[in-house]
Motif scaffolding. Structure first.
Motif: not given
Ligand SMILES: Nc1ncnc2c1ncn2[C@@H]1O[C@H](COP(=O)(O)OP(=O)(O)OP(=O)(O)O)[C@@H](O)[C@H]1O
Length: 614
Positions: A112-114, A125-129, A207-210, A329-330
């Motif tokens: 996430c940082f890089h 991508v946020r859903a994958e995270l 779950k992202i929405t929640q 994701f990674c």
């Protein structure tokens, strides 16, 4: 090509990934794991064999002394095996939690940082995270889950092999019968798991929405607006509708598992009925009682191993899918060069930036935010970027930072295409103050320097604090730069005002001694005196470095060498303040509109005061 819903990595590749990393983290984990498997099988074997030994002694009316010695031995063996097994189980459980939190979590943090910022911003991508996070934030889930489940799986396989050998010796047909029933059970389980996996993307989105709504409900800043604009009802409604959606999906998934449970009960009934019937038949035809007790235990145990193997296979499958989410994701590919790529030249104190016919549109958007933008900012130049709301100013700064790639055209940094740069190194050379930047709930010093204040270059730290106008505030704090901000980490933390916060962000940018400074409305929250003081030392602040800053207060632009006036994503006017005023275009018009109020205010200051207080 992989079909939709087919896992991104094979099971063997995931096994390799997990065990290779376990080996790197702590080699002993593998050995302790194997030891647990062996003791997990020895323990139930003891519980089957030992009673049959005791029944055998009773059957042949053994001497009391032999009976006592045997009993003591039985208890000793059983006690030792139980103690070792309990030790191994506890140790492995704790170690697996440890590797999850101290090793795999950090892999996700680092990613996430890089990773490319533009990637991290994408909704997909946020859903994958979210899914990658699910695979490491939970006991017995994903990566940690595979370690536990594999121990259980191997235990059950080893148990099955040992028990099968005994049953195969009694009657091979029983063994074939039991294995056939298990295969049916595995197939039904697999169908349920595949269905559950299909629904995972939908569940992650909900779950992202929640979690967004939960954050808003608990957030201090949002708390003000929620109260003042009665946003509680709408938040509760959207949250409720997300919950209902999730409930509907979960009910469907449960339905499929219900069918699976019924099949399992029917198969268990068939299995136990046939096996126990056959053993009773053998007992009637001359089997000894001690052997009957032993076989009964073995047949019952074998059914247990098989049931657990099917369970573990299904759980391993679930963990396998979750590990795929984590690795997917990674392994997301960046468009910028993060570890390789060219450097800008160490000896420079400033950067040379060229926007060469740059056009840009956000992913999924139809319209360009920037179109054919061209300018050349030489080393040490001070540029101002002005324009109405939504003209594309912040977007231009983000492109200059290397957060996005231009859709068309090139951005050159010291003559090198930004795509070819080592972007991590470039980030070290620039300092940016965005409008929406936040601070960490750590000390003031740590926020400014990125390290503890003791390790920071003291002189540079205080110089940045002084230049940003924050010194007076810090001098008033008993703990000075060691004072914590907010109360998330330290109860005694303080809350800075909007303007003080902006000064702190400025100090952070100045401390960095960057070659390029980018300011997006750096004085928007400052009072007029602080703002004017800042502009007066502008040249000193930037000391030969390149700088670009966005400001809606046009009076500030006169401190810059050149002003770019952005209109609907295009550079409509460019030049010094005087040149643009002479041009009498949009910039001159905006400047006149702003200065009109200052003039009027100067004309009637007392009147305004009188009206207010009389
Ligand atoms: N991450 C994003 N994804 C999609 N569109 C975006 C994104 N960020 C900004 N935009 C759009 O790009 C346009 C330009 O936004 P930008 O923030 O660059 O404007 P600005 O000139 O800085 O505005 P302001 O003066 O209000 O800060 C806007 O229409 C905005 O809706």
């Amino acid at each position: 090509m992989k079909k939709e819903n087919e896992p991104a990595y094979s099971l063997s590749s995931n096994y390799h990934y997990i065990y290779e990393n376990m080996w790197k983290y702590d080699k002993s984990l593998i050995f302790y794991g194997l030891a647990e498997v062996i003791f997990n099988v020895i323990l139930p074997l003891c519980t089957v064999i030992l009673p049959s030994i005791v029944v055998g002694l009773l059957e042949r009316k053994a001497e009391i002394s032999e009976f006592i010695y045997t009993m003591i031995l039985v208890f000793l063996v059983y006690g030792t095996v139980s103690a070792v097994q309990a030790f191994l189980t506890t140790r492995n459980r704790n170690q697996y939690i440890d590797i999850r939190l101290n090793y795999f979590s950090l892999i996700l943090f680092r990613k996430c940082f890089h990773m490319d910022y533009s990637l991290l911003e994408k909704e997909k991508v946020r859903a994958e995270l979210k899914k990658a996070g699910d695979s490491i934030y939970g006991n017995w889930q994903g990566l940690e889950g595979l370690m536990h489940r594999n121990i259980n799986f191997l235990t059950n396989v080893l148990g099955l092999v040992a028990y099968s050998a005994v049953i195969g010796w009694i009657n091979p047909l029983i063994l074939i019968f039991l294995l056939a029933l298990s295969s049916i059970q595995i197939l039904v389980f697999r169908r349920a798991k595949l269905y559950e996996h299909k629904k995972k993307d939908e569940i992650a989105r909900i779950k992202i929405t929640q979690s967004y709504l939960q954050d808003q409900a608990f957030d201090l800043k949002a708390g003000k607006d929620i109260r003042l604009y009665q946003l509680d009802k709408i938040i509760s409604r959207v949250y409720g509708s997300a919950n209902n959606k999730l409930k509907r999906i979960k009910t469907k998934v449960r339905g499929i598992y219900y069918v699976n449970d019924i099949v399992e009960i029917v198969l268990k009934f068939l299995r136990d009925g046939c096996c126990y019937g056959y053993l009773i038949y053998l007992l009637i035809h001359g089997l000894s009682v001690s052997d009957f007790v032993l076989y009964l235990g073995i047949v019952g145990g074998l059914a247990g191993w098989i049931t657990k193997i099917t369970e573990e296979i299904s759980e391993l499958g679930r963990c396998h899918y979750m590990i795929c989410d984590f690795r997917k994701f990674c392994d997301l590919k960046d468009t910028f060069s993060h570890t390789k790529g060219q450097m800008t030249g160490e000896e420079d104190t400033a950067l040379d930036i060229v926007f060469d016919h740059v056009s840009f549109k956000y992913e999924g958007a139809e319209d360009y935010v920037l179109e054919d933008v061209c300018f050349h900012m030489k080393k040490g130049d001070k540029y101002a970027l002005v324009g109405v709301n939504g003209a594309g100013k912040t977007t231009l700064v983000k492109l200059m930072c290397g957060f996005y790639q231009p859709t068309k055209g090139r951005i050159l940094v010291n003559g090198i295409d930004i795509k070819e740069l080592n972007i991590e190194n470039y980030f070290k050379e620039i300092a940016v103050v965005f409008q929406d930047t936040t601070v960490l709930s750590l000390t003031i010093g740590e926020n400014i320097c990125g390290v503890t204040a003791d390790k920071a270059a003291e002189e540079d730290l205080w110089q940045a604090i002084e230049l940003s106008g924050l010194k007076k505030k810090i001098d008033s704090l008993p703990k000075g730069v060691h004072t914590y901000l907010n109360k998330d980490v330290e109860e005694s933390g303080i809350q800075l005002s909007g303007g003080e916060l902006q000064k702190l962000l400025l100090a952070r940018a100045l401390y960095k001694k960057a070659k390029l400074l980018l300011f997006d409305e750096p004085t928007a929250a400052m009072d007029a005196i602080a703002e004017s003081e800042l502009y007066e030392q502008y040249q000193k602040l930037l000391k030969g470095r390149s700088a670009l800053f966005i400001s809606h207060r046009l009076a500030s632009t006169r401190y810059c060498d050149k002003i770019l006036f952005l209109d609907k994503g295009r550079i409509a006017e460019a030049g010094s303040h005087e040149e643009l005023m002479d041009m009498n275009g949009r910039y001159a018009m905006m400047f006149e509109v702003q200065s009109k109020y200052y003039k009027e205010e100067r004309q009637y200051p007392r009147q305004a005061c009188d009206t207010q207080w009389v």
